[in-house]
Design a protein around this motif. Structure first.
Motif, mmCIF file in Angstrom:
data_model
loop_
_atom_site.group_PDB
_atom_site.id
_atom_site.type_symbol
_atom_site.label_atom_id
_atom_site.label_comp_id
_atom_site.label_asym_id
_atom_site.label_seq_id
_atom_site.Cartn_x
_atom_site.Cartn_y
_atom_site.Cartn_z
ATOM 1 N N VAL A 1 -6.477 -6.275 3.590
ATOM 2 C CA VAL A 1 -6.239 -5.237 4.583
ATOM 3 C C VAL A 1 -7.520 -5.106 5.398
ATOM 4 O O VAL A 1 -8.583 -4.876 4.840
ATOM 5 C CB VAL A 1 -5.893 -3.898 3.896
ATOM 6 C CG1 VAL A 1 -5.602 -2.827 4.937
ATOM 7 C CG2 VAL A 1 -4.709 -4.069 2.949
ATOM 8 N N GLN B 1 -6.058 4.421 13.135
ATOM 9 C CA GLN B 1 -6.333 5.851 13.375
ATOM 10 C C GLN B 1 -7.795 6.177 13.031
ATOM 11 O O GLN B 1 -8.490 6.845 13.802
ATOM 12 C CB GLN B 1 -5.384 6.684 12.511
ATOM 13 C CG GLN B 1 -5.485 8.175 12.740
ATOM 14 C CD GLN B 1 -4.778 8.960 11.639
ATOM 15 O OE1 GLN B 1 -3.680 8.579 11.195
ATOM 16 N NE2 GLN B 1 -5.394 10.032 11.170
ATOM 17 N N THR B 2 -8.260 5.680 11.902
ATOM 18 C CA THR B 2 -9.663 5.885 11.508
ATOM 19 C C THR B 2 -10.608 5.234 12.530
ATOM 20 O O THR B 2 -11.616 5.817 12.913
ATOM 21 C CB THR B 2 -9.904 5.312 10.098
ATOM 22 O OG1 THR B 2 -9.067 6.029 9.190
ATOM 23 C CG2 THR B 2 -11.353 5.444 9.665
ATOM 24 N N MET C 1 0.829 -1.208 0.000
ATOM 25 C CA MET C 1 0.000 0.000 0.000
ATOM 26 C C MET C 1 0.864 1.259 0.000
ATOM 27 O O MET C 1 0.624 2.196 -0.752
ATOM 28 C CB MET C 1 -0.919 -0.034 1.232
ATOM 29 C CG MET C 1 -1.960 1.049 1.287
ATOM 30 S SD MET C 1 -3.110 0.967 -0.087
ATOM 31 C CE MET C 1 -3.960 -0.553 0.287
ATOM 32 N N THR D 1 0.793 0.708 7.328
ATOM 33 C CA THR D 1 -0.535 0.950 6.782
ATOM 34 C C THR D 1 -1.624 0.605 7.793
ATOM 35 O O THR D 1 -2.616 1.318 7.943
ATOM 36 C CB THR D 1 -0.733 0.109 5.505
ATOM 37 O OG1 THR D 1 0.140 0.628 4.486
ATOM 38 C CG2 THR D 1 -2.158 0.155 5.006
ATOM 39 N N TYR E 1 -1.145 8.075 19.419
ATOM 40 C CA TYR E 1 -2.299 8.742 18.816
ATOM 41 C C TYR E 1 -3.489 8.618 19.751
ATOM 42 O O TYR E 1 -3.959 7.512 20.025
ATOM 43 C CB TYR E 1 -2.607 8.137 17.444
ATOM 44 C CG TYR E 1 -3.706 8.867 16.706
ATOM 45 C CD1 TYR E 1 -3.459 10.109 16.120
ATOM 46 C CD2 TYR E 1 -4.987 8.342 16.619
ATOM 47 C CE1 TYR E 1 -4.459 10.799 15.465
ATOM 48 C CE2 TYR E 1 -6.000 9.025 15.956
ATOM 49 C CZ TYR E 1 -5.730 10.252 15.382
ATOM 50 O OH TYR E 1 -6.717 10.938 14.736
ATOM 51 N N GLU F 1 5.006 6.567 17.934
ATOM 52 C CA GLU F 1 4.093 7.704 17.986
ATOM 53 C C GLU F 1 2.849 7.296 18.773
ATOM 54 O O GLU F 1 2.359 6.170 18.629
ATOM 55 C CB GLU F 1 3.678 8.107 16.561
ATOM 56 C CG GLU F 1 2.840 9.369 16.539
ATOM 57 C CD GLU F 1 2.148 9.621 15.191
ATOM 58 O OE1 GLU F 1 2.017 10.780 14.815
ATOM 59 O OE2 GLU F 1 1.734 8.635 14.539
ATOM 60 N N SER G 1 -10.649 -3.852 7.346
ATOM 61 C CA SER G 1 -11.379 -2.585 7.248
ATOM 62 C C SER G 1 -11.552 -2.016 8.652
ATOM 63 O O SER G 1 -11.511 -2.763 9.636
ATOM 64 C CB SER G 1 -12.747 -2.835 6.623
ATOM 65 O OG SER G 1 -13.556 -3.544 7.522
ATOM 66 N N PRO G 2 -11.758 -0.696 8.756
ATOM 67 C CA PRO G 2 -11.986 -0.108 10.079
ATOM 68 C C PRO G 2 -13.150 -0.798 10.793
ATOM 69 O O PRO G 2 -13.089 -1.019 11.998
ATOM 70 C CB PRO G 2 -12.323 1.351 9.762
ATOM 71 C CG PRO G 2 -11.665 1.625 8.443
ATOM 72 C CD PRO G 2 -11.699 0.326 7.692
ATOM 73 N N GLU G 3 -14.185 -1.178 10.043
ATOM 74 C CA GLU G 3 -15.372 -1.783 10.658
ATOM 75 C C GLU G 3 -15.032 -3.073 11.401
ATOM 76 O O GLU G 3 -15.483 -3.296 12.520
ATOM 77 C CB GLU G 3 -16.452 -2.074 9.599
ATOM 78 C CG GLU G 3 -17.112 -0.835 9.001
ATOM 79 C CD GLU G 3 -16.208 -0.052 8.062
ATOM 80 O OE1 GLU G 3 -15.299 -0.661 7.437
ATOM 81 O OE2 GLU G 3 -16.378 1.177 7.949
ATOM 82 N N MET H 1 0.557 3.778 -3.243
ATOM 83 C CA MET H 1 -0.272 4.959 -2.982
ATOM 84 C C MET H 1 0.473 6.249 -3.352
ATOM 85 O O MET H 1 1.688 6.309 -3.293
ATOM 86 C CB MET H 1 -0.567 4.939 -1.481
ATOM 87 C CG MET H 1 -1.452 6.000 -0.976
ATOM 88 S SD MET H 1 -2.011 5.587 0.700
ATOM 89 C CE MET H 1 -0.488 5.316 1.531
ATOM 90 N N ARG I 1 -2.693 3.258 10.186
ATOM 91 C CA ARG I 1 -3.567 4.318 9.657
ATOM 92 C C ARG I 1 -5.021 3.892 9.750
ATOM 93 O O ARG I 1 -5.908 4.704 9.996
ATOM 94 C CB ARG I 1 -3.216 4.597 8.198
ATOM 95 C CG ARG I 1 -1.849 5.154 8.044
ATOM 96 C CD ARG I 1 -1.537 5.374 6.606
ATOM 97 N NE ARG I 1 -2.405 6.386 6.026
ATOM 98 C CZ ARG I 1 -2.041 7.184 5.048
ATOM 99 N NH1 ARG I 1 -0.821 7.094 4.562
ATOM 100 N NH2 ARG I 1 -2.869 8.061 4.546
ATOM 101 N N ILE I 2 -5.263 2.612 9.524
ATOM 102 C CA ILE I 2 -6.635 2.119 9.634
ATOM 103 C C ILE I 2 -7.080 2.213 11.094
ATOM 104 O O ILE I 2 -8.203 2.611 11.387
ATOM 105 C CB ILE I 2 -6.720 0.699 9.042
ATOM 106 C CG1 ILE I 2 -6.515 0.831 7.536
ATOM 107 C CG2 ILE I 2 -8.058 0.028 9.361
ATOM 108 C CD1 ILE I 2 -5.914 -0.338 6.870
#
Lengths: 187, 356
Positions: free
Chosen positions: B339, B264-265, B171, B258, B243, B241, B341-343, B175, B261-262
Motif C-alpha cells: 500500500v 486524504q492524508t 485493508m 483504501t 475532498y 465524493e 505511503s502518503p510520503e 481493519m 484514504r491515503i
C-alpha cells in the motif's frame, strides 16, 4: 490533540491485539474517531504480532501509519523493528521484563517498564498487556483512565476474578506512566 | 443504534443480514474468511442459511439458482475465488437476476498474495466473464461505508435485476472501525408478489429464466435490454465524493477505496505545506463518474490529474477517457499487497509540479 497513532508490538499471545482493541473501544466510547489495524499476512503461531490504533478528533485518513507517535514494544524483535520508527517527540514504551536492551534515541521519550513482573505480582503474567496499556494512557492521556476502566468492565464484566487482576495491572502501569509524564513536564 | 467497533469483514456480514440478505453461499479464502465465520453463527439466528460450497465454481452456480427464487442472495470471496465465479456471473447477468458479490481484493494475478490490492478493477468494471454485460460496482473506503454499500448493493441488484459487486480490499476487511447499523433487519419484498422469479407456477404461465438464446434476434434483444439497464445506471447511480477540491487546486487526485484514504492524508499534509491538492473519490466504479471528473479536471487551475491506485494502472484508463486529453493524466501505483505511503504519493505530486 487532533490525531494520535500508537503501535503495539510483540509475540503472538502477549495480548497485543487485545490491548489495541481496548484502546480503540475506549476512544470510540469517548466519542472519538478510531481505527484498529492489525498486521495481517502470512504469520505463524508464536511469531510477531502488531497492531496500530488511530484515535482522532477528525475523519481518519490513511490507515497505514509508518511513523506513529507512540510505540509499545513487548519483546526484543519488536524493539529492533519499531524502535527507530517512533516519530520524533513521541513515546517508546519498552517491556523491560523481556527486553534486555533500550533505545539510544534522544529525540523521543523512552519509558522502560518491567511489565511481566508487575503483571505477575498483580496476579497473572497474562495481564502484561494491561500494564503496558495503563502506562501508555498514563504517559499520554490520549483517553481518560476512568473511561478505559469502564470499557474494560464492559468487555470483561463477566469474568470477575480476571477483572480484578486486570484492574490492578492497569493501575500499576498507569501510575508509572503518569509519573513519567510528570517528570517529563518538570524536565 | 449505538456505534460498535467491528472488523470490516464481520461488519460486512452483519450489513448483509440487516439488508435482508439471508441466503449466503461461500467458500473460505483469505483475507475475507471472517465473513463466513461470522455468518455461520449469525444466519441461523435470523432464519437465514449459509451453504459452504465445495468450490467457488459451485458458489456461483448456487447463487444463480437461489437468485432465481427472488430472495436476496450473496457471496463474499477474494480475487482468485471471484475469478472462478465469472462464468456464473455472466449467466446471472444474462438471465437478469439479482445477486451481490463482495470481493475483498488481494494481490494477483494467479494465486498472488493475501495482502490488499486494487488489481481487480478491470475484472469488476469491464466484465471478467463473457458477453455484453456489466456489473454495478461499489467501492467502500471505510468500514462504515462498506456497511452502507453492502446494504445498498442488495437494493440496486433488485432494482436493476443485475449482479452488483462490492469491491473492497484486504485493508477494509481486516481493519476495525466504529460502525452503526439500522435497528432491524430490512423487510424485503415477498417473491410471490414479483413478476419474474421462479415461485412455482400455480395458476399462472411458467416463467422461463435463461441466458440461452439460439435465435440471434432474440439474443440481440436480450443484450440491448441489458445495455438499456447500464445506460439507466449511468444516468441514475453515479456516486462519488469530493475532498478539498478548491479553486486553487493544482492537482486533482482520482482514487478509491483504501487508497483514497491515503490520498486524504496526503492532501491534509500538503495543505499545511501550502500545496493545494484535491480528491475526487469514485464510489461507483461502474457507472464511473466520468462527467464529474471531466468537469473538475477541465477547470483552469488544474495542472494535472493523477490516478492513484493499488495496481499497475487500471482505473487510469477510465480517467484518461474522462479527461479527453485536455489535461495531462498521470498515474502512481504500487501493487502486490504494497500500500503506497502518503510520503511516496506526496513525492510524486511534487515531481508532477516540478518541485522535486
Amino acid at each position: 490533540m487532533s490525531q494520535y497513532e500508537v503501535t503495539f508490538a510483540g509475540f503472538g499471545g502477549q495480548g497485543i491485539m487485545t490491548a489495541g482493541q481496548l484502546l480503540a473501544y475506549t476512544g470510540m466510547n469517548a466519542g472519538k474517531q478510531v481505527a484498529w489495524i492489525p498486521s495481517y499476512g502470512p504469520e505463524m503461531r508464536g511469531g510477531t504480532a502488531y497492531c496500530t490504533v488511530v484515535v482522532s478528533d477528525e475523519r481518519i485518513g490513511s490507515p497505514i501509519i509508518n511513523r506513529p507517535q507512540g510505540i509499545c514494544v513487548f519483546n526484543r524483535p519488536s524493539l529492533d523493528k519499531f524502535g527507530p520508527r517512533v516519530k520524533p517527540g513521541g513515546l517508546l514504551i519498552i517491556n523491560s521484563s523481556l527486553v534486555d536492551a533500550t533505545s539510544d534515541r534522544d529525540d523521543i521519550q523512552v519509558l522502560e517498564i518491567p511489565a511481566n513482573d508487575i503483571a505477575q505480582k498483580a496476579g497473572s503474567g497474562k495481564a502484561t498487556n494491561m500494564v503496558v496499556l495503563g502506562a501508555f494512557v498514563g504517559a499520554t492521556g490520549i483517553v481518560e483512565f476512568d473511561k478505559l476502566k469502564e470499557t474494560l468492565t464492559e468487555k470483561m464484566g463477566r469474568k470477575k476474578d480476571l477483572l480484578q487482576i486486570n484492574y490492578k495491572a492497569l493501575d500499576e502501569g498507569y501510575e508509572l506512566g503518569r509519573k513519567a509524564k510528570e517528570e517529563k513536564v518538570k524536565g | 443504534m449505538a456505534k460498535i467497533l467491528m472488523k470490516g469483514n464481520e461488519a460486512i456480514g452483519e450489513a448483509a443480514v440487516r439488508a435482508g440478505g439471508l441466503h449466503y453461499f461461500a467458500y473460505p479464502i483469505t483475507p475475507q474468511s471472517e465473513v463466513g465465520e461470522y455468518l455461520v453463527k449469525r444466519l441461523p439466528e435470523v432464519g437465514g442459511v449459509f451453504v459452504q460450497a465445495e468450490s467457488e465454481v459451485a458458489v456461483g452456480n448456487m447463487l444463480f439458482g437461489a437468485a432465481a427464487s427472488g430472495k436476496r442472495v450473496f457471496t463474499t470471496s477474494s480475487s482468485p475465488g471471484i475469478s472462478l465465479m465469472q462464468e456464473a456471473i455472466s449467466y446471472i447477468a444474462g438471465a437478469h437476476l439479482p445477486a451481490v458479490f463482495i470481493n475483498i481484493v488481494r494481490g494477483g494475478p494467479g494465486l498472488g498474495g493475501i495482502l490488499p490490492a486494487q488489481s481487480d478493477y478491470f475484472q469488476a468494471t469491464k466484465g471478467g466473464g463473457h458477453g455484453d454485460y456489466r456489473l454495478l460496482v461499489l467501492a467502500p473506503s471505510t468500514v462504515q461505508e462498506a456497511v452502507d454499500l453492502v446494504m445498498l448493493a442488495f437494493d440496486l441488484a433488485h432494482k436493476y435485476l443485475n449482479p452488483v459487486m462490492v469491491l473492497g480490499d484486504g485493508m477494509i476487511g481486516q481493519m476495525m472501525e466504529a460502525v452503526e447499523f439500522p435497528e432491524s433487519i430490512k423487510e424485503t419484498d415477498d417473491p410471490m408478489t414479483m413478476d419474474w422469479p421462479a415461485t412455482g407456477c400455480e395458476g399462472r404461465d411458467p416463467r422461463i429464466i435463461k441466458s440461452l438464446y439460439l435465435d440471434p434476434q432474440a439474443l440481440e434483444k436480450n443484450s440491448f435490454a441489458l445495455a438499456d439497464k447500464y445506460k439507466k445506471m449511468k444516468e441514475e447511480e453515479v456516486r462519488y465524493e469530493l475532498y478539498k477540491v478548491k479553486d486553487d487546486c493544482q492537482v486533482l487526485l482520482i482514487s478509491y477505496g483504501t487508497m483514497a484514504r491515503i490520498c486524504q492524508t496526503v492532501i491534509d499534509e500538503m495543505e499545511e505545506e501550502g500545496v493545494s491538492v484535491g480528491l475526487l473519490r469514485p464510489i461507483t466504479l461502474f457507472p464511473f463518474p466520468e462527467n464529474e471528473i471531466r468537469e473538475q479536471a477541465w477547470k483552469e487551475n488544474i495542472r494535472a490529474v493523477l490516478s492513484v491506485e493499488m495496481s499497475t494502472g487500471q482505473m487510469v484508463e477510465d480517467v484518461d477517457k474522462a479527461v479527453q486529453g485536455r489535461k495531462p493524466v498521470e498515474f502512481y501505483g504500487r501493487t502486490g499487497g504494497i500500500v503506497p505511503s502518503p510520503e511516496e504519493v506526496k513525492d510524486y505530486i511534487l515531481k508532477i509540479l516540478g518541485k522535486k
